[in-house]
Design a protein around this motif. Structure first.
Motif, PDB file in Angstrom:
ATOM      1  N   ALA A  19       0.861  -1.529   0.071  1.00  0.00           N
ATOM      2  CA  ALA A  19       0.301   0.338   0.309  1.00  0.00           C
ATOM      3  C   ALA A  19       0.791   1.383  -0.218  1.00  0.00           C
ATOM      4  O   ALA A  19       0.081   1.760  -0.614  1.00  0.00           O
ATOM      5  N   THR A  20       1.851   1.468   0.838  1.00  0.00           N
ATOM      6  CA  THR A  20       2.906   2.296   0.681  1.00  0.00           C
ATOM      7  C   THR A  20       3.499   2.526  -0.244  1.00  0.00           C
ATOM      8  O   THR A  20       3.414   3.678  -1.255  1.00  0.00           O
ATOM      9  N   GLN A  21       4.189   2.043  -1.233  1.00  0.00           N
ATOM     10  CA  GLN A  21       4.246   1.216  -2.520  1.00  0.00           C
ATOM     11  C   GLN A  21       3.421   1.744  -3.306  1.00  0.00           C
ATOM     12  O   GLN A  21       4.199   3.260  -3.925  1.00  0.00           O
ATOM     13  N   MET A  22       2.059   2.051  -3.224  1.00  0.00           N
ATOM     14  CA  MET A  22       1.277   2.384  -4.136  1.00  0.00           C
ATOM     15  C   MET A  22       0.718   3.836  -3.972  1.00  0.00           C
ATOM     16  O   MET A  22       0.722   4.127  -4.918  1.00  0.00           O
ATOM     17  N   ARG A  23       0.840   3.731  -3.299  1.00  0.00           N
ATOM     18  CA  ARG A  23       0.908   5.603  -2.598  1.00  0.00           C
ATOM     19  C   ARG A  23       1.721   6.430  -2.975  1.00  0.00           C
ATOM     20  O   ARG A  23       1.809   7.707  -3.154  1.00  0.00           O
ATOM     21  N   HIS A  24       3.181   5.910  -3.393  1.00  0.00           N
ATOM     22  CA  HIS A  24       4.457   6.356  -3.809  1.00  0.00           C
ATOM     23  C   HIS A  24       3.907   6.915  -4.717  1.00  0.00           C
ATOM     24  O   HIS A  24       4.504   7.670  -5.448  1.00  0.00           O
ATOM     25  N   ASP A  25       3.553   5.466  -5.641  1.00  0.00           N
ATOM     26  CA  ASP A  25       3.414   5.720  -7.111  1.00  0.00           C
ATOM     27  C   ASP A  25       2.125   6.389  -7.468  1.00  0.00           C
ATOM     28  O   ASP A  25       1.315   6.667  -8.910  1.00  0.00           O
ATOM     29  N   MET A  26       1.172   7.205  -6.946  1.00  0.00           N
ATOM     30  CA  MET A  26       0.043   7.135  -6.691  1.00  0.00           C
ATOM     31  C   MET A  26      -0.140   8.541  -7.888  1.00  0.00           C
ATOM     32  O   MET A  26      -1.007   8.778  -8.098  1.00  0.00           O
TER      33      MET A  26
END
Length: 399
Positions: A19-26
């Motif tokens: 979730a953290t990585q996906m948020r970073h890519d958002m």
């Protein structure tokens, strides 16, 4: 939160690292979503420029962040409240689309494009970070359930705005129609037309027809046609009648209008400059009260003669006063003969033909009339008054 979305959310909890990585890519995902929408939905190319474009970009980012909060069920975050806020934004977006005059088609397409691009990017990040296949399937279900909820909220907003603005505009059109019939000033009418978003035509023609006939002719009339039912305080017509103010002038457009209304038992007034529509209404209302139908231009004599019925009755009584000395039967025959004499300008054979009597009978009756009226039969003012006074019966007979 909708039940379906809640069920999908409870079936999934993204690992914190993913979730953290996906948020970073958002940030990059939202940019790709916007770029795809601009590219694939042509009607959004202009709206994405300027302030509205910035608002939409913010909305996309908020929606994506809200989804990740929902998918990860972060500690201390009420995903339900977050999603409700996003749905409210989607609802407002739908209302904004309606106010901009766009249908839901473009927005629905934008949602489909956005879902495809967002899913492509998020699924790629999830797989690269080792998300299990079963979790990936649940993530997909949540993505599309989430998009469905956003789309439904926008559809509701769009429909509500159309209903609200439609009712408001109709009220404004009704007020404009009332003001036209009342004969308001040009400045008042111009302001009322602007408020109603109604483009004035060069002229308007008043029409009265039965309410039962409106549906059959409505689609054949100019879209700017204004309607006012008989229950409006402004009109004084028989129950079940409707007043129309139709953009139509003289000539061909009037011919077309009369043809459209030929089977509608309508009364059609004269064309008048649009700010003078009251003149046409007064004509058609009077003709309607007299029981006339069709083109009022064909009934002008009846309308004029009945403009002041009391005055007409007084004039008739004065003209026929010399006949008070004869019997009722003779009075009727002499009145008919006087009327025919006026209409046929004293031509005995024509008078006899009109009355179905022998010319000698006409000669005898005219002798009686000369005895009763004397020199008045050659007085131009009396001839005028008598023609008007007796004209209504002649018009009624010919009609």
């Amino acid at each position: 939160m909708a039940d379906h979305l809640a069920r999908e959310q409870m079936a999934l909890r993204l690992p914190a690292a993913i979730a953290t990585q996906m948020r970073h890519d958002m940030e990059g995902v939202s940019e790709q979503v916007i770029a795809a929408v601009i590219s694939e939905v042509p009607s959004y190319r202009d709206p994405f420029r300027g302030r509205m474009g910035r608002n939409i970009e913010v909305a996309v980012k908020v929606a994506l962040d809200g989804f990740l909060d929902l998918a990860s069920r972060r500690e201390g975050i009420d995903a339900g409240e977050q999603v409700e806020a996003v749905l409210e934004a989607a609802y407002a977006l739908g209302r904004g689309e309606a106010r901009s005059g766009r249908s839901m088609d473009a927005l629905a397409q934008a949602y489909r494009v956005g879902a495809r691009v967002a899913w492509r990017e998020m699924s790629s990040a999830a797989v690269n970070n080792g998300l299990a296949a079963t979790m990936l399937a649940r993530l997909a279900e949540l993505v599309f359930a989430y998009i469905d909820e956003l789309s439904d909220a926008s559809v509701s907003g769009h429909a509500d705005e159309l209903a609200t603005s439609g009712r408001l505009r109709q009220r404004r059109l009704d007020r404009l129609t009332t003001r036209l019939i009342e004969g308001a000033s040009e400045s008042e009418l111009a302001a009322a037309a602007e408020r109603a978003d109604w483009e004035p035509p060069a002229s308007l023609t008043a029409v009265v027809l039965p309410e039962s006939k409106v549906r059959s002719v409505r689609g054949l009339l100019d879209p700017r046609t204004l309607f006012l039912a008989d229950d409006a305080s402004t009109v004084d017509l028989a129950s079940g009648s409707v007043v129309l103010l139709v953009p139509a002038a003289a000539g061909r457009s009037r011919t077309v209008l009369l043809r459209v209304l030929a089977d509608a038992t309508a009364v059609v007034g004269p064309a008048r400059p649009w700010t003078q529509a009251r003149s046409s209404y007064l004509r058609v209302a009077q003709a309607h009260q007299l029981g006339l139908t069709g083109d009022t231009d064909l009934h002008l004599a009846r309308v004029v003669l009945n403009a002041d019925t009391d005055a007409l009755a007084d004039l008739r009584a004065r003209v026929l006063a010399p006949l008070d000395a004869v019997s009722a039967t003779s009075r009727t025959k002499l009145t008919e003969t006087l009327n025919a004499w006026l209409l046929h300008q004293g031509r005995r054979d024509d008078i006899a033909g009109a009355l179905f009597v022998h010319p000698q009978t006409v000669r005898y009756r005219m002798g009686q009339l000369r005895d009763l009226y004397g020199d008045r039969l050659t007085d131009p003012e009396f001839v005028r008054d008598a023609t008007i006074a007796l004209g209504e019966s002649a018009v009624a007979t010919s009609a």
